[in-house]
Design an enzyme around this catalytic site. Structure first.
Site, PDB file in Angstrom:
ATOM      1  N   HIS A  54      17.730   0.277  53.385  1.00 50.38           N
ATOM      2  CA  HIS A  54      17.839  -0.310  54.714  1.00 50.38           C
ATOM      3  C   HIS A  54      16.716   0.154  55.635  1.00 50.38           C
ATOM      4  CE1 HIS A  54      19.993  -2.054  58.160  1.00 50.38           C
ATOM      5  NE2 HIS A  54      19.611  -0.984  58.821  1.00 50.38           N
ATOM      6  N   HIS A 100      24.258  -7.445  60.053  1.00 47.92           N
ATOM      7  CA  HIS A 100      25.291  -6.415  60.054  1.00 47.92           C
ATOM      8  C   HIS A 100      26.403  -6.875  59.129  1.00 47.92           C
ATOM      9  CE1 HIS A 100      26.521  -2.798  62.667  1.00 47.92           C
ATOM     10  NE2 HIS A 100      25.409  -2.535  62.033  1.00 47.92           N
TER      11      HIS A 100
END
Lengths: 789, 245
Positions: A54, A100
């Site tokens: 990430h 998200h």
């Protein structure tokens, strides 16, 4: 500067701990090489989150570097918190999209809410005031109650956070497919403006300058958010990861935003970086690394919500609504006064140093000392092995036998939740706060007036990404996504200036998945070059799979365009009965081919189309091909025709093809005019089943084709097609303009006051339907699904 | 003619209200909630938004802000006070207006266009409207469902304190035109003097044809004219409601 303290050697940890942190043995030995020793537990935690997929983009970077990121309008390309383009009038348009996904599956309300909070911080960290939000969402089919729960929670979370922040949600899209059953996607895009010469960067220049922590207190929430949630696949025990989901507080973020924008307004800062993913670790290492400096902080000074946090937890916490700032000592008092005005915690927790190290002290004892560059820039980077996707054969209309009447096909597509009206969702979002929203959700693109800048100009914003096309062939799918997002912007009359992307894929360690990713990047690059829109930033979200079933590879493109007069932007719906309807672009060309030829055109846009998904679910074929040069000419024509004031409406043909686009163009005006209390439903639920006022109709004449190809003409999803309406006296001028731009144009028919859609070719009527019925089907499908028990 | 727009941490419509005032020729500026004195204002607007994050209850914390004592004095001295959306909620929490704003019927935040009917056009906020005029407004709230006990509602009706009501295109009342479940379709009420008014829809968001409607101008022009009338009572006949008995 405090004197150096030796690291406590008994805290050093080994390879086993690194593996537990999701690192590989090779990555651990790389780390030991950089440090010249084994790491402390705090160091291991910091490095493991910064080297997570990430934060480090370690699997995607080699591919992302091939994207075109430069252009005359680009003020800030990838690498900062968001990209920025020049909007003229001394304004920078700052925008980005971010995912998200995993948090929203585990805890939909908070996952989505903190997704909004995170992207908003990315924008105001740049010193820009956020003006608009858009969302791209993907869920499994609503027939499953779990998916209804997820949609309800995600929409509630987006509304709860965005509405409270006072930033309008002006657009977005939602698709449903069973591949998202256990891995919904929540991609949020934000647009803001800053004075062009005053973009704030994540920098920690000037050794000796104070490092300030401001905003919410630090708690134990969200530890490992980036590694445990965002960089790993899910199994059946996914719910046990709930403690890694952060909890949002939009009220604190609103105050934090206002305080930070006041600091920028008064030019008090050296740099600023939000503490989102990887928290303090990310902020310290990126700011120091960007400036070639170091940062030393004392964790004991970090404001806390709980008393017994370890340095490890403080450094990894992803508590929301926190900001790190660097200013000169002279400005410190003024900075603190502004945080005081907004009743926010602010503490000097350290200072900038000159030796390139991120150093963490706990009550004066050093617990971590890692080169900032190693954390933020020179981590592992992989060229993963990949398997190139295979292009499936083209689906031909004559191979698809379908006895269903066109009217029934149309009704089924309008009721498809991916196509049906999304008003049930949008009306939960504040779309009008700040009084800038010229075009609200539901059109081709949202249009925002840049009122505060004292100009008539505005921006058009769109977010798009058909996942079925990328699934069938990622390169073409990505081209189509870029083309559609930019085409939607151009339909309003705005000239596309740049795009941001959110790339949602499965496990990059699986060759087929990585192959899809690489192909998508290649397609995106080609489209961006052809359309002359650079990529100014974005986000990659890998590991979107639960129990080894990955999502459809999903390329979400956010496009931004500029329009000189926002109030005159072109809308998507027909406006006046009697207006001429014309088709601009690809279909106008292919339709001209004589039906007597053996193969008029093999590709009528059936591969991946909603029609094939519904009526030939066992058939797959290549997604529609796109001529990017024609696409570029078409978009240019749309912008110029709008600037000349020729167009009364412009509507892209996308999901559901020509027929669905015509229905949406006929109902848009009436739908937008509704003021009743049951706007999200068909109207039948309300007492009396009042007729819908103001629906328009259309009479359309197409060239005749063989009977088995009619459905392909009506519902095929050939790209680069835009339906425009205009006053009859302007038709000649538009045709001349189109000819000068080498864009095919062909009359389609007329807008009628009678609410009937009639599509015919010669003597044969292909489709005849009442728009009241069609409207009720389209308007009520989503709310009916969501309001079932 | 100067209007002060009071805002709190979490307010988010204060700039829109300033802009709307300026659009009709009023001077306007924001007033931070920590101020304790208010001088030189001809009217006050309590702006919309989420004061204090709507924590505890909408408007429940804002009423304790330092500025509110000054707002009460301003109103007691005969000043004009308009509460929009969250500002309406604050006024009810203060007790400056009766009743309360409950969660919407349907229990969802609602942002949509709606129609409302002007019930009396002799108030400082509606004097530019025709009697019974239907205005197109925009709303955006979760808690806008006006409620009061039957006696209070009866009193409001009897005193003519219901200034605006949700309605259909012809001004007709029906459940399908009430977007939040408000009792008696109430969209706006005033105090008995008419000088203090709260309304849930956002007139400051309907000030331009390109952005949906211009009907909000009627309210801000009314306010402007009312201020002018108070400054030179002979100049304009419409001013402030007569005290109701």
């Amino acid at each position: 500067m405090p004197e150096a303290v030796t690291i406590l050697t008994d805290e050093l940890v080994g390879e086993a701990a690194a593996l537990q942190h999701g690192m590989t043995a090779e990555e651990f030995s790389l780390l030991c090489g950089i440090l010249g020793r084994q790491p402390t537990v705090t160091e291991l935690g910091m490095v493991s989150v910064m080297w997570s997929e990430h934060c480090s983009y370690k699997s995607s970077l080699v591919h992302l570097r091939t994207l075109p990121t430069e252009g005359p309008a680009v003020l800030q390309g990838p690498g900062e918190n968001a990209g920025a383009v020049d909007l003229g009038n001394g304004l920078a348009g700052v925008f980005k999209v971010e995912s998200h996904n995993h948090p929203s599956y585990i805890e939909p309300y908070q996952g989505a809410a903190t997704g909004v909070g995170g992207i908003l911080r990315d924008i105001f960290t740049m010193g820009a005031r956020p003006l608009a939000l858009l969302d791209s969402l993907r869920f499994g089919p609503l027939e499953r109650s779990k998916n209804r729960f997820l949609l309800d929670g995600v929409v509630g979370g987006i509304a709860g956070y965005g509405n409270c922040m006072g930033i309008p949600t002006v657009g977005g899209e939602i698709y449903f497919d069973s591949s998202y059953d256990r891995n919904p996607l929540v991609n949020v895009m934000c647009f803001g403006v800053a004075p062009a010469g005053r973009i704030v960067k994540a920098r920690a220049d000037g050794p000796g300058n104070p490092v300030i922590y401001a905003g919410a207190k630090t708690g134990r929430d969200g530890i490992y958010g980036v590694s445990l949630l965002a960089s790993a696949t899910f199994d059946a025990q996914a719910q046990e990861k709930r403690p890694a989901v952060q909890v949002g507080d939009p009220f604190t973020e609103k105050s934090l935003m206002e305080a930070c924008l006041e600091l920028v307004e008064q030019d008090l800062l050296v740099g600023m970086q939000d503490m989102g993913g990887a928290g303090l670790t990310c902020a310290t290492s990126e700011m120091a690394s960007n400036s070639g400096t170091g940062i030393q902080i004392e964790v004991a000074k970090v404001p806390r919500r709980v008393s017994n946090l370890t340095p490890y937890e403080v450094m990894l916490s992803e508590s929301q609504e926190r900001m790190m700032l660097v200013c000169t000592p002279e400005n410190l008092e003024a900075v603190m006064a502004i945080f005081g005005k907004w009743d926010l915690d602010a503490e000097v927790i350290g200072q900038v140093t000159d030796d390139g190290m991120v150093r963490v002290l706990d009550h004066g004892v050093m617990v971590a000392e890692v080169p900032a560059r190693a954390l933020a820039q020179s981590g592992p980077c992989y060229r993963r092995s990949l398997q190139e996707p295979q292009l499936p054969p083209t689906l031909r209309a004559r191979d698809l036998v379908c006895e269903v009447p066109a009217e029934a096909v149309l009704a089924a597509l309008l009721a498809d939740h991916s196509i049906a009206s999304k008003r049930w969702v949008f009306q939960q979002y504040d779309q009008t706060v700040r009084f800038n929203t010229v075009q609200r959700p539901g059109g081709e693109a949202a249009v925002i007036w840049l009122k505060e800048a004292g100009t008539d100009a505005g921006v058009a914003l769109s977010i798009d990404g058909n996942p079925w096309f990328t699934d069938l062939y990622a390169e073409t799918g990505a081209k189509l996504a870029v083309a559609e997002a930019c085409r939607n912007v151009a339909c309003t009359g705005a000239r596309p200036l740049g795009i941001t992307n959110c790339l949602n894929f499965g496990n990059p360690e699986i060759e087929s998945c990585m192959g899809q990713f690489a192909a998508a990047i290649e397609g995106m690059s080609q489209a961006c070059r052809a359309l002359n829109v650079p990529v100014t930033g974005g986000n990659v979200s890998f590991y979107n799979e639960t129990e080894e079933s990955p999502i459809l590879p999903t390329v979400v493109i956010g496009a931004l365009g500029k329009i000189e007069r926002a109030s005159e932007s072109v809308r998507s719906g027909f406006a006046h009965a009697g207006d001429a309807i014309l088709m601009l672009g690809a279909a106008a060309a292919t339709d001209e081919i004589s039906p007597s030829r053996a193969t008029p055109t093999e590709d009528t846009g059936l591969g991946g189309s909603a029609y094939v998904r519904h009526f030939h679910p066992d058939r797959t074929g290549a997604p529609p091909t796109i001529d990017l040069e024609l696409e570029a000419r078409l978009q240019n024509l749309l912008v110029e025709a709008a600037a000349e004031g020729l167009l009364r409406s412009a509507k892209d043909c996308s999901e559901g093809g020509l027929a669905v686009a015509l229905v949406e163009a006929c109902v848009a005006l009436a739908d937008g005019d509704r003021t009743d209390a049951n706007q999200a439903s068909s109207g039948e639920a309300s007492a009396g089943a009042e007729p819908i006022e103001g629906l328009l109709g259309a009479t359309i004449e197409l060239p005749e084709v063989r009977a088995q190809e009619r459905l392909a003409r009506l519902f095929g999803e050939t790209p680069s097609r835009v339906i425009v309406s205009l006053a009859h006296e302007q038709v000649e001028r538009l045709e001349a303009l189109a000819a000068s731009k080498h864009v095919p144009v062909r009359p389609l028919g007329t807008v009628t006051s009678e609410p009937q859609l009639v599509i015919a070719a010669g003597d044969s009527t292909w489709l005849r339907a009442d728009l009241g019925d069609l409207y009720r089907t389209w308007a009520g499908a989503l709310s009916a699904a969501m309001e079932q028990a | 003619m100067r209007v002060g727009v009071v805002y709190y941490p979490g307010s988010n419509c204060e700039q829109d209200a300033v802009w709307a005032c300026q659009a009709v020729g009023l001077e306007a500026e924001t007033i931070w909630h920590k101020r304790s004195t208010l001088q030189g204002y001809d009217a006050l607007i309590l702006a919309g938004g989420f004061s204090y994050g709507d924590h505890l209850r909408c408007g429940a914390i804002a009423r304790f802000s330092p500025v509110m004592a000054a707002v009460e004095r301003f109103a007691a001295d005969g000043g004009l006070v308009l509460g929009i959306c969250n500002g309406f909620q604050v006024l009810t929490e203060m007790g400056m207006l009766p009743g309360a704003l409950l969660a919407n019927a349907g229990l969802k935040f609602r942002c949509q266009d709606l129609l409302m009917r002007v019930e009396r056009n002799d108030s400082p906020y509606t004097n530019a409207c025709d009697p019974g005029q239907v205005l197109r407004m925009n709303m955006a709230h979760y808690q806008g469902n006006y409620f009061a006990d039957p006696e209070t509602v009866a009193q409001l009706e009897e005193n003519g304190q219901v200034v605006m009501r949700f309605c259909g295109p012809q001004g007709e009342r029906a459940p399908r035109f009430n977007p939040n479940g408000s009792i008696h379709d109430i969209a706006a009420i005033s105090d008995p003097s008419g000088r203090i008014m709260g309304l849930m829809p956002h007139p400051e968001r309907v000030m331009d044809p390109a952005l949906g409607s211009v009907d909000g101008r009627f309210l801000f022009e009314s306010l402007r004219d009312a201020i002018a009338a108070r400054q030179s009572p002979e100049a304009v006949s419409v001013a402030v409601l007569p005290q109701q008995v």
